[in-house]
Structure formats: C-alpha cells, structure tokens
Scaffold this active site. Structure first.
Site: not given
Length: 349
Positions: A76-78, A112-113, A127
């Site tokens: 749902l992120c733009h 969010m970014e 990793d």
C-alpha cells in the site's frame, strides 16, 4: 494524531490512502537498526577480510536500492520520487549499526523508505557474514526521526530507544556521528597482571613452510622483563583479526604482534588491531618507526599501531628480526611505565 488506521476504509478493507490533496513539502525520515555478531567478525568486516569482499559497500548499495523499491515490496506504499537516500554504518564491540535517511519533496512521507533501506542493508550484512557467523541477528529496526507534512518534525522519545553498546574506538566507520545512544561496554575478562601473549602474522609460518624466528625472540624478551607468556601463536594474515579478538578476551597485560604491518595486500595487522583499541598510542608506534629508520629507510613503510584495549596494551612490531629488535629496544624503556598506568598505577605523563 488520530487513532484510526488510515489504510483501512469504512468497511475494514485495505486501501491506498489518497494523498492528492496533501500539501507538497520537503520530507525526510531517518531509521536505524543493527546486526549483532561476534567481535572477531566485527574485526573481519572492518578489515574487509571476509570471503565476500566489499561488505559495507555492498550493504550500502543494497539499502539504497531497497529504498527505491519500497512501493514494490510494501503493497500500500506510494511510489515516491526520492531526492536522496543515505546509508551509514558504525561499529560497537559486537554489532554493526545502520542508519538510513531518505528525502523527498512530495505529498507523503518517506518513513517506509528509510525503514526498508535499513532492513535490506541488515539482510545484506547477514548474508555477507553468515559464512562465519550463522547466529548473527538483526534487531532494533525503528524509525528515529521524520520531518515535513502536516505533523512537522517528530523524533522518537529517548526513553524508547533501545540501549546499544558504545563504539569500539569512538569513531564511526564512515566518519559520521552515531545515532544510537551509547551505554556501558560489554564485560570483558578481569585483567591478568604481568601476563603477555605473542601473535605472529605469517601465512607461510602458519602453513609450516617457513620457520618462525620472531615469536620466540619476543617471548624470551617478555619473560626476561618479568611477564608470564601465555602462548606464542602463529596465524595466517587472513586470520589475524579473529586471533587478536580471541586473545584480547583473555585480558593479558600485554599483547605483542609481529608481521603484517607493511603495504602488501595481505598485510592486515594494523586494521585488525585498530578494531579492538579503546585508545591509540601513536607516539609509541612513531618511536618504533624512528628507531628503525636509523638502520633502514624501509622502516618508514611500517603501518604498525599501538594502543590499549581496556587494560591490555597492544603493540604491533614489524615481521623482520631487525624490526623486532628495534621495537623491543623502544619498549624496554616505555612498556613498564605504560602497563603500570593502564592498570591504574604509576605516575601520569
């Protein structure tokens, strides 16, 4: 701030929030997190000596790429035109701290970014180090700060920030101020006075194709100076960081190393030592170089360092017999006073 969940409509169904009527402002967000691992692995990362090279550079690029793909990962992120994404790293004794800052000029925030950048960078670090520490953990990923939009500037309350150990040497890996709040260092073994260890960095010596002529000389000198020598260990240059980290945990009064101080691509002793030091003693290293230059101008090429790791004095000596003699000649005058000071005794200079 309203308690309603903006990503749900009146019927409780997921939706993308309409930001079309929001004001266009400069927006930024900073997130942090950390990867917890063993001290010897930290030393390997700092020395860029893991099987997978360019660890931090790879993790930084991955974090930036993750921020750019956030709308593809979080349903749902733009899609946001990012103006910049910055990913920095810092070290503590047992963790790699990650700080990511994302910026844009637009109608919705970049929290969010920033969080995605930290998360993807942490996953990449995991990793890269899992071959030597499969038990490494990712933790404390959180939004720390954001600006822009209707709510203006928000900063996470200090009381809710998880404590993080203080940096190993007080200097971030990239020269950036650490975002995490430092606390006490992890406990180390109680210092053992008048004990010493010798670590020889020699790939040929470790393989048995060349006799070690420097380690026994250093050990004999230490015994004559009144120290009990725990051991003389010979390791390949690639293993010096792990061996030094192991020996430091035993908390001897003195650790003298020999070898791996030059400019060969395999010489990593100074980097491995710096990763463990609380305080550097540049004067000691310079005195050893100056003493050596009286015999050979090549002594100027030594990158040897000296310093203290809690109550342990660590000094790098060159790998040649002549270089070892030069170093021991300097230490004969300064080591007793230095050890006394570090252990809490002796006059201050």
């Amino acid at each position: 701030m309203s308690g309603a969940l903006t990503h749900l409509d009146s019927d409780g169904r997921a939706r993308m929030v309409d930001v079309g009527n929001k004001e266009i402002t400069k927006r930024s967000a900073t997130a942090t997190g950390r990867v917890v691992t063993r001290p010897d692995v930290i030393a390997l990362v700092r020395a860029d000596d893991l099987p997978k090279a360019d660890v931090l550079a790879t993790a930084r690029i991955a974090g930036i790429s993750g921020a750019k793909k956030t709308s593809e990962l979080i349903p749902l992120c733009h899609q946001i035109p990012l103006s910049s994404v910055k990913v920095d790293f810092d070290f503590t004794a047992d963790s790699i701290l990650i700080t990511a800052t994302a910026k844009t000029v637009g109608q919705t925030g970049v929290e969010m970014e920033a969080l995605t950048a930290v998360t993807v960078a942490a996953l990449t670090l995991h990793d890269m180090i899992k071959a030597v520490d499969a038990a490494a953990t990712m933790t404390d990923i959180q939004l720390r700060d954001k600006t822009g939009g209707k709510h203006g500037h928000w900063t996470r309350p200090a009381a809710s920030v998880p404590p993080v150990p203080s940096p190993v040497d007080g200097q971030p890996a990239d020269g950036q101020p650490a975002e995490a709040q430092p606390t006490k260092r992890p406990r180390r073994a109680k210092p053992r006075l008048n004990t010493a260890a010798v670590v020889v960095a020699s790939t040929a010596g470790a393989a048995g194709t060349r006799a070690d002529t420097t380690g026994p000389v250093i050990a004999e000198w230490l015994v004559a100076a009144g120290y009990t020598v725990d051991a003389v260990t010979v390791v390949a240059d690639a293993d010096i960081a792990a061996e030094l980290a192991r020996v430091v945990k035993t908390a001897p009064s003195v650790i003298l190393t020999t070898g791996g101080t030059g400019v060969s691509p395999t010489d990593r002793t100074p980097e491995a030592t710096l990763a463990l030091l609380d305080r550097e003693l540049p004067g000691v290293a310079e005195a050893i170089r100056a003493h050596g230059q009286a015999s050979t101008p090549m002594a100027a090429l030594s990158r040897a360092v000296a310093g203290t790791a809690r109550n342990t004095v660590i000094v790098n000596l060159p790998g040649s017999p002549g270089g070892v003699d030069d170093g021991l000649a300097v230490l004969a005058d300064v080591l007793p006073h230095l050890v006394a000071q570090v252990s809490g005794g002796g006059p201050h200079v």
